[in-house]
Design a protein around this motif. Structure first.
Motif, PDB file in Angstrom:
ATOM      1  N   GLN A  69      55.477  16.034  26.656  1.00  0.00           N
ATOM      2  CA  GLN A  69      56.708  15.476  27.224  1.00  0.00           C
ATOM      3  C   GLN A  69      56.812  15.882  28.689  1.00  0.00           C
ATOM      4  OE1 GLN A  69      58.280  13.364  25.275  1.00  0.00           O
ATOM      5  NE2 GLN A  69      56.903  13.929  23.602  1.00  0.00           N
ATOM      6  N   THR A  70      57.731  15.261  29.404  1.00  0.00           N
ATOM      7  CA  THR A  70      57.905  15.585  30.817  1.00  0.00           C
ATOM      8  C   THR A  70      59.371  15.796  31.152  1.00  0.00           C
ATOM      9  OG1 THR A  70      58.047  13.223  31.324  1.00  0.00           O
ATOM     10  CG2 THR A  70      55.893  14.255  31.626  1.00  0.00           C
ATOM     11  N   ILE A  71      59.604  16.535  32.234  1.00  0.00           N
ATOM     12  CA  ILE A  71      60.942  16.607  32.826  1.00  0.00           C
ATOM     13  C   ILE A  71      61.018  15.360  33.709  1.00  0.00           C
ATOM     14  CG2 ILE A  71      60.111  18.092  34.734  1.00  0.00           C
ATOM     15  CD1 ILE A  71      62.891  19.332  34.899  1.00  0.00           C
ATOM     16  N   SER A  72      62.126  14.626  33.625  1.00  0.00           N
ATOM     17  CA  SER A  72      62.229  13.373  34.370  1.00  0.00           C
ATOM     18  C   SER A  72      62.235  13.617  35.874  1.00  0.00           C
ATOM     19  CB  SER A  72      63.506  12.630  33.983  1.00  0.00           C
ATOM     20  OG  SER A  72      63.501  12.326  32.615  1.00  0.00           O
ATOM     21  N   GLY A  97      67.220  12.564  23.669  1.00  0.00           N
ATOM     22  CA  GLY A  97      66.025  13.058  24.351  1.00  0.00           C
ATOM     23  C   GLY A  97      66.374  14.181  25.321  1.00  0.00           C
ATOM     24  N   GLY A  99      64.919  16.971  25.839  1.00  0.00           N
ATOM     25  CA  GLY A  99      63.747  17.531  26.520  1.00  0.00           C
ATOM     26  C   GLY A  99      64.028  18.960  26.956  1.00  0.00           C
ATOM     27  N   GLN A 103      68.501  16.908  32.590  1.00  0.00           N
ATOM     28  CA  GLN A 103      69.484  15.829  32.704  1.00  0.00           C
ATOM     29  C   GLN A 103      70.852  16.286  32.144  1.00  0.00           C
ATOM     30  OE1 GLN A 103      69.439  11.788  33.263  1.00  0.00           O
ATOM     31  NE2 GLN A 103      71.450  12.773  33.449  1.00  0.00           N
ATOM     32  N   GLU A 118      67.611  16.019  20.272  1.00  0.00           N
ATOM     33  CA  GLU A 118      66.178  16.119  20.590  1.00  0.00           C
ATOM     34  C   GLU A 118      65.422  16.254  19.265  1.00  0.00           C
ATOM     35  OE1 GLU A 118      63.989  16.057  23.349  1.00  0.00           O
ATOM     36  OE2 GLU A 118      62.574  16.320  21.696  1.00  0.00           O
ATOM     37  N   ARG A 119      64.223  15.645  19.198  1.00  0.00           N
ATOM     38  CA  ARG A 119      63.471  15.695  17.943  1.00  0.00           C
ATOM     39  C   ARG A 119      62.447  16.836  17.885  1.00  0.00           C
ATOM     40  NH1 ARG A 119      58.430  13.293  18.439  1.00  0.00           N
ATOM     41  NH2 ARG A 119      58.216  12.875  16.224  1.00  0.00           N
ATOM     42  N   ASP A 145      66.894  12.635  14.953  1.00  0.00           N
ATOM     43  CA  ASP A 145      66.273  11.403  15.406  1.00  0.00           C
ATOM     44  C   ASP A 145      67.296  10.551  16.146  1.00  0.00           C
ATOM     45  OD1 ASP A 145      64.952   9.068  15.798  1.00  0.00           O
ATOM     46  OD2 ASP A 145      64.814   8.524  13.675  1.00  0.00           O
ATOM     47  N   GLY A 146      67.067  10.395  17.443  1.00  0.00           N
ATOM     48  CA  GLY A 146      67.992   9.657  18.287  1.00  0.00           C
ATOM     49  C   GLY A 146      68.205   8.206  17.884  1.00  0.00           C
ATOM     50  N   ALA A 162      66.766   9.058  27.187  1.00  0.00           N
ATOM     51  CA  ALA A 162      65.728   9.498  28.122  1.00  0.00           C
ATOM     52  C   ALA A 162      64.315   9.202  27.623  1.00  0.00           C
ATOM     53  CB  ALA A 162      65.880  10.988  28.392  1.00  0.00           C
ATOM     54  N   VAL A 218      60.355   7.898  19.986  1.00  0.00           N
ATOM     55  CA  VAL A 218      59.577   7.958  18.750  1.00  0.00           C
ATOM     56  C   VAL A 218      60.544   7.929  17.562  1.00  0.00           C
ATOM     57  CG1 VAL A 218      57.960   9.424  17.473  1.00  0.00           C
ATOM     58  CG2 VAL A 218      57.907   9.383  19.970  1.00  0.00           C
TER      59      VAL A 218
END
Ligand code: SAH
Length: 222
Positions: A69-72, A97, A99, A103, A118-119, A145-146, A162, A218
């Motif tokens: 995953q990434t930081i936006s 999300g 993360g 954010q 967050e998952r 699960d979002g 996100a 996901v």
């Protein structure tokens, strides 16, 4: 300059110039909400990434946070926050999300309350810790699960996603309050667009806010 997070690491103190450069760049790219720019200036982004990447924390770029995953990118965080806040600040917000929680930290003082999902458990645990460390106490987190939204806390004045689904999840539209708005990237990898959807008296209005690149939303939890 004051910044609540500067005492977390020496980098905070030496980053004042790079932070200013980042704010200038965001302004040049059209970010104009003063409160959003102030949050990007004052949130210590370096505490949301690995120490090895801390020196790059104030570049306008996404960075890895583990678990694929990434930081936006700061521009994208600023753009999404601005899009969510335009035409009246939402009170109750759902974030999907979490993360690393960056954010979340930018948005928290600008709204009444954030519910954040967050998952990936370890990411959620660290995000929760950082948000506490920053003294932000209007955020409630949940491992889940979002795609399902957070029915028990709905309706939401704002929903910010996100990660990118290929199509807008119906469940999220259903959880929007009247006049509420959903800001999310939509589309397959490599062809995503940021959209804002408002719930109106007679349905939903959709606006396109430009091309973006996000990890996929996901299905299911990890
Ligand atoms: N908000 C972060 C960026 C998060 S990256 C920031 O401030 O930089 C996107 C996140 O969405 C990842 O952590 C990923 O695990 C999460 N995600 C993907 N699908 C999800 C789902 N169905 N439910 C909840 N979180 C999901």
């Amino acid at each position: 300059m004051t910044s609540s997070g500067d005492d977390f690491s020496g980098i905070g103190m030496t980053s004042a110039r790079t932070r200013e450069r980042l704010i200038r760049r965001l302004r040049e790219q059209g970010i104009c909400d003063a409160a959003v720019l102030e949050r990007i200036r004052s949130v210590p982004r370096h505490i949301f990434v690995d120490e090895a990447l801390a020196s790059r924390a104030y570049e306008d770029t996404a960075l890895p946070i583990g678990h694929n995953q990434t930081i936006s990118q700061p521009f994208v965080v600023a753009r999404m926050t601005e899009a969510l806040l335009e035409d009246g600040r939402p009170d109750v917000v759902l974030e999907i999300g979490t993360g690393c929680g960056y954010q979340t930290a930018v948005l928290a003082p600008l709204v009444g309350k954030i519910y954040s999902i967050e998952r990936i458990t370890p990411l959620l645990a660290r995000a929760r810790q950082r948000i506490r460390q920053l003294g932000l106490n209007n955020v409630q987190f949940r491992h889940g699960d979002g795609w399902q939204g957070w029915p028990a806390r709905a309706p939401f004045d704002g929903i910010l996603v996100a990660a990118a689904p290929e199509d807008v999840p119906e469940t999220l539209l259903e959880q929007l309050a009247p006049d509420g708005r959903l800001v999310l990237p939509v589309g397959p990898r490599g062809r995503q667009e940021l959209v804002r959807i408002r719930r109106t008296a007679d349905g939903f209005e959709r606006e396109r806010l430009g091309l973006v690149s996000f990890v996929p939303l996901v299905e299911g939890v990890k």
